[in-house]
Scaffold this active site. Sequence first.
Site, PDB file in Angstrom:
ATOM      1  N   GLY A 201      21.270  25.261 -33.226  1.00 14.87           N
ATOM      2  CA  GLY A 201      19.519  24.831 -34.206  1.00 14.87           C
ATOM      3  C   GLY A 201      18.392  25.675 -33.475  1.00 14.87           C
TER       4      GLY A 201
ATOM      5  N   SER B 185      11.950  18.089 -31.598  1.00 15.24           N
ATOM      6  CA  SER B 185      12.405  19.271 -30.750  1.00 15.24           C
ATOM      7  C   SER B 185      11.907  19.926 -30.453  1.00 15.24           C
ATOM      8  CB  SER B 185      13.853  19.567 -31.713  1.00 15.24           C
ATOM      9  OG  SER B 185      13.952  21.195 -30.899  1.00 15.24           O
TER      10      SER B 185
ATOM     11  N   GLN C 261      11.646  23.297 -30.077  1.00 10.70           N
ATOM     12  CA  GLN C 261      12.065  24.298 -30.456  1.00 10.70           C
ATOM     13  C   GLN C 261      11.372  24.426 -31.562  1.00 10.70           C
ATOM     14  OE1 GLN C 261      16.803  23.072 -31.660  1.00 10.70           O
ATOM     15  NE2 GLN C 261      16.980  23.923 -29.642  1.00 10.70           N
TER      16      GLN C 261
ATOM     17  N   ASP D 175      20.165  18.355 -23.083  1.00 14.42           N
ATOM     18  CA  ASP D 175      22.146  18.697 -22.840  1.00 14.42           C
ATOM     19  C   ASP D 175      22.548  18.530 -21.396  1.00 14.42           C
ATOM     20  OD1 ASP D 175      21.601  19.691 -24.734  1.00 14.42           O
ATOM     21  OD2 ASP D 175      20.918  22.236 -23.911  1.00 14.42           O
TER      22      ASP D 175
HETATM   23  O1  S3P Z   1      15.085  25.982 -26.495  1.00 11.81           O
HETATM   24  C1  S3P Z   1      16.415  25.613 -26.425  1.00 11.81           C
HETATM   25  O2  S3P Z   1      16.076  26.287 -26.295  1.00 11.81           O
HETATM   26  C2  S3P Z   1      17.033  24.131 -26.163  1.00 11.81           C
HETATM   27  C3  S3P Z   1      16.297  23.135 -26.830  1.00 11.81           C
HETATM   28  C4  S3P Z   1      16.910  21.797 -26.686  1.00 11.81           C
HETATM   29  O3  S3P Z   1      16.304  21.432 -27.738  1.00 11.81           O
HETATM   30  P1  S3P Z   1      15.912  20.185 -27.936  1.00 11.81           P
HETATM   31  O4  S3P Z   1      14.612  21.060 -27.893  1.00 11.81           O
HETATM   32  O5  S3P Z   1      15.610  19.845 -29.664  1.00 11.81           O
HETATM   33  O6  S3P Z   1      15.722  18.957 -27.147  1.00 11.81           O
HETATM   34  C5  S3P Z   1      18.571  21.993 -26.214  1.00 11.81           C
HETATM   35  O7  S3P Z   1      18.558  20.251 -26.542  1.00 11.81           O
HETATM   36  C6  S3P Z   1      19.275  22.906 -26.453  1.00 11.81           C
HETATM   37  O8  S3P Z   1      20.671  23.174 -26.237  1.00 11.81           O
HETATM   38  C7  S3P Z   1      17.929  24.849 -26.250  1.00 11.81           C
HETATM   39  C1  PEP Z   2      22.109  21.428 -28.483  1.00  8.55           C
HETATM   40  C2  PEP Z   2      22.056  22.169 -28.360  1.00  8.55           C
HETATM   41  O1  PEP Z   2      21.975  24.088 -29.198  1.00  8.55           O
HETATM   42  P1  PEP Z   2      21.527  23.978 -29.817  1.00  8.55           P
HETATM   43  O2  PEP Z   2      19.919  23.554 -30.632  1.00  8.55           O
HETATM   44  O3  PEP Z   2      20.447  25.938 -30.182  1.00  8.55           O
HETATM   45  O4  PEP Z   2      21.721  24.101 -31.557  1.00  8.55           O
HETATM   46  C3  PEP Z   2      22.652  22.964 -26.692  1.00  8.55           C
HETATM   47  O5  PEP Z   2      23.243  24.192 -26.719  1.00  8.55           O
HETATM   48  O6  PEP Z   2      23.766  22.031 -26.701  1.00  8.55           O
END
Ligand code: S3P
Ligand code: PEP
Length: 425
Positions: free
Chosen positions: A95, A166, A168, A308
Amino acid sequence: MNSIKIIPRKLKGVVDIPPSKSISHRAIICAGLSEGKSIIENMIFSDDISATIEGIKSFGVDLEFKKAKETYDVLVNGKGKVDLINDIIDCRESGSTLRFLIPIALMQNKEVTFVGRGKLCERPLDVYYKLFKQKGIEFRNENGRLPLKVKGPIMSGTYEVEGNISSQFITGLLFVLPLLDGDSKIIITTNLESKGYVDLTLDVLKSFGIEIVNDNYRQFLIKGNQRYKATHFKVEGDYSQAAFWLTAGVLGEEVVCRNLNLNSLQGDRVIIDIIKAMGGNITIEGQSLISNTSNSKGIVVDVSQCPDLTPIITVLAALSNGTTRIVNARRLRIKESDRLKAIATELNKLGAEVLEFEDGLVINGKEMLDGGVVDSWNDHRIAMALAIASIRCKKPVIIQNYDCVKKSYPNFFEHFKELGGEVYE
Ligand SMILES: O=C(O)C1=C[C@@H](OP(=O)(O)O)[C@@H](O)[C@H](O)C1
Ligand SMILES: C=C(OP(=O)(O)O)C(=O)O
């Protein structure tokens, strides 16, 4: 189908925590967007990081790898701009890779196709789609699923982003808006979850010379026309992974976790407070964290800022006195698996008592679990959590599809064995 059999054993010993996956993604991207040579020290090639490396190469960045004991130093030669040399980017199941690289692909005006595998194809991208419609950015997908085709350019301006789907998406925008002509603003329209990941982004950006003003996580003010500066960057240890071994110590015997930054900005550092609040014994010695056999008890844990950690907290809760409530966990359903359903189903197969609710779990703890055959749901954090649960099972635990641990921690089971674990692949 690959499966692993674990004979219940207390784990004990010293483990070198692998480099943070979240920081590694960010460092590769920032180095790739810099002009000139950066060195990123302490990297491992998990599937997710390999996807980001391949992705950044598609933007014309050269990389070289030098082995340094268990990890690698990566030399990154960036051009300070996107020079598309491959227009299909395979994000595998990551993701972060997908959501971080989409805005970068939009920095130039040729079409780029993003593909992925497994659950990634259906993980939400609507936050971007809504912005693309507002900003006139072209995109096409297959019924909301990958493959996704996008075509830039992206312009500076005001971006309104929901903060509870998210983080992200915010990180993705933060990588590119500073490079554009003109100033930008990201306005967060809801409460912001996973704040710690935005902190990590701002911190790594700063190391590469990019300044962002954080107005109390309500808006981020971004000056345009900034430039990334190539640098020498060392990736610190990963608290999301340390969480498995710290829990192993509480359920078994003394486990020493080395290579952690005790002042880290990683949101998952909160695992120390959570384990302590549950009665777990964690101490600091020099630069190491030591966890030790303890009688733990149930508490209420809000996981909105540390999603996580949920699978491993659920394992500890299943083996603690009394009831634990995990709350604000709705987003766990849109990760590599529906993590609430996956961990509840599989721990119950081992004899635990985990009740699943719309946005959380209620766990009634037990002294021991039975053991049995479980499945990882192709989710690395579910596989690793189930492996740790075996410590307090009466009979062996067989985990089907265990090799998904390579998504974030390829040598997890080597470390498990080094700590005295007995496993048969
Ligand atoms: O920015 C990152 O490195 C991450 C953000 C998190 O996601 P969310 O922002 O969707 O919760 C986390 O769950 C993912 O494993 C890594
Ligand atoms: C949700 C995770 O990663 P990503 O969102 O980058 O797939 C994870 O590492 O638990």
